[in-house]
Motif scaffolding. Structure first.
Motif, PDB file in Angstrom:
ATOM      1  N   ASP A  52      26.438  62.443 -21.183  1.00 34.26           N
ATOM      2  CA  ASP A  52      27.378  62.028 -22.230  1.00 34.26           C
ATOM      3  C   ASP A  52      27.070  62.654 -23.590  1.00 34.26           C
ATOM      4  O   ASP A  52      27.895  62.611 -24.487  1.00 34.26           O
ATOM      5  CB  ASP A  52      27.391  60.507 -22.344  1.00 34.26           C
ATOM      6  CG  ASP A  52      26.030  59.930 -22.679  1.00 34.26           C
ATOM      7  OD1 ASP A  52      25.018  60.388 -22.099  1.00 34.26           O
ATOM      8  OD2 ASP A  52      25.964  59.006 -23.511  1.00 34.26           O
ATOM      9  N   ASP A  95      33.858  69.581 -23.128  1.00 36.13           N
ATOM     10  CA  ASP A  95      34.241  70.695 -22.247  1.00 36.13           C
ATOM     11  C   ASP A  95      33.112  71.140 -21.318  1.00 36.13           C
ATOM     12  O   ASP A  95      33.365  71.883 -20.372  1.00 36.13           O
ATOM     13  CB  ASP A  95      34.762  71.875 -23.069  1.00 36.13           C
ATOM     14  CG  ASP A  95      33.698  72.467 -23.974  1.00 36.13           C
ATOM     15  OD1 ASP A  95      32.911  71.700 -24.563  1.00 36.13           O
ATOM     16  OD2 ASP A  95      33.658  73.702 -24.096  1.00 36.13           O
ATOM     17  N   ARG A 117      30.881  68.747 -19.890  1.00 35.72           N
ATOM     18  CA  ARG A 117      30.516  67.623 -19.021  1.00 35.72           C
ATOM     19  C   ARG A 117      31.029  67.772 -17.597  1.00 35.72           C
ATOM     20  O   ARG A 117      30.352  67.396 -16.643  1.00 35.72           O
ATOM     21  CB  ARG A 117      31.046  66.316 -19.601  1.00 35.72           C
ATOM     22  CG  ARG A 117      30.343  65.908 -20.853  1.00 35.72           C
ATOM     23  CD  ARG A 117      30.870  64.593 -21.374  1.00 35.72           C
ATOM     24  NE  ARG A 117      30.556  64.512 -22.796  1.00 35.72           N
ATOM     25  CZ  ARG A 117      31.276  63.895 -23.688  1.00 35.72           C
ATOM     26  NH1 ARG A 117      32.379  63.261 -23.314  1.00 35.72           N
ATOM     27  NH2 ARG A 117      30.918  63.901 -24.942  1.00 35.72           N
ATOM     28  N   ASP A 118      32.216  68.318 -17.432  1.00 35.12           N
ATOM     29  CA  ASP A 118      32.851  68.378 -16.114  1.00 35.12           C
ATOM     30  C   ASP A 118      32.581  69.659 -15.345  1.00 35.12           C
ATOM     31  O   ASP A 118      33.065  69.815 -14.226  1.00 35.12           O
ATOM     32  CB  ASP A 118      34.372  68.209 -16.268  1.00 35.12           C
ATOM     33  CG  ASP A 118      34.731  66.849 -16.836  1.00 35.12           C
ATOM     34  OD1 ASP A 118      33.963  65.899 -16.617  1.00 35.12           O
ATOM     35  OD2 ASP A 118      35.773  66.757 -17.506  1.00 35.12           O
ATOM     36  N   ASN A 119      31.826  70.579 -15.925  1.00 32.28           N
ATOM     37  CA  ASN A 119      31.586  71.862 -15.266  1.00 32.28           C
ATOM     38  C   ASN A 119      30.081  72.148 -15.247  1.00 32.28           C
ATOM     39  O   ASN A 119      29.547  72.759 -16.179  1.00 32.28           O
ATOM     40  CB  ASN A 119      32.350  72.962 -15.999  1.00 32.28           C
ATOM     41  CG  ASN A 119      32.332  74.274 -15.249  1.00 32.28           C
ATOM     42  OD1 ASN A 119      31.396  74.573 -14.514  1.00 32.28           O
ATOM     43  ND2 ASN A 119      33.365  75.068 -15.460  1.00 32.28           N
TER      44      ASN A 119
END
Length: 129
Positions: free
Chosen positions: A15, A20, A22-24
């Motif tokens: 967190d 941009d 966090r998900d990759n």
């Protein structure tokens, strides 16, 4: 040498990273590796880039100690996104985790007023630390 514990830095405290990243996970790893290398070079060129902080240890189970904070810049080289926590070991510096800038500032000011080059007290419009 600056040796990052990449797996811990990448997977814990997700967190804290910019949205941009966090998900990759692949992009996050590549960006982190580049930012760590740049932070190490920056500290070699200017020792003031490494800001000391005091770490109190885990709930009294270990002694407190001095660590260094280095700027991690993901988007632009003039603005830090996170602070990399490093500690001296034998012949190298080991990086353990990353901190959001507000927490890094609070920890750093326990020792001295941090240089505001990359670790300012607060962004305009934000609450002061």
């Amino acid at each position: 040498d600056l040796i990052p514990n990449l797996d811990h830095i990448l997977d814990d405290n997700l967190d804290r990273y910019p949205a941009d990243l966090r998900d990759n996970p692949h992009r996050r790893r590549m960006m982190l590796q580049g930012a760590v290398a740049e932070a190490g070079k920056r500290a070699q060129m200017n020792y003031k880039a490494a800001i000391p902080q005091f770490y109190f240890g885990r709930e009294g189970a270990e002694p407190g100690r001095i660590q260094l904070l280095l700027p991690l810049c993901f988007e632009t080289p003039t603005r830090a996104d996170l602070a990399l926590v490093v500690e001296r070991e034998e012949r190298a510096y080991r990086a353990f985790t990353v901190l959001p800038l507000d927490l890094a500032y609070k920890n750093a000011r326990l020792i001295a007023k941090p240089a505001t080059e990359w670790l300012p007290a607060a962004e305009p419009g934000e609450e002061a630390a």
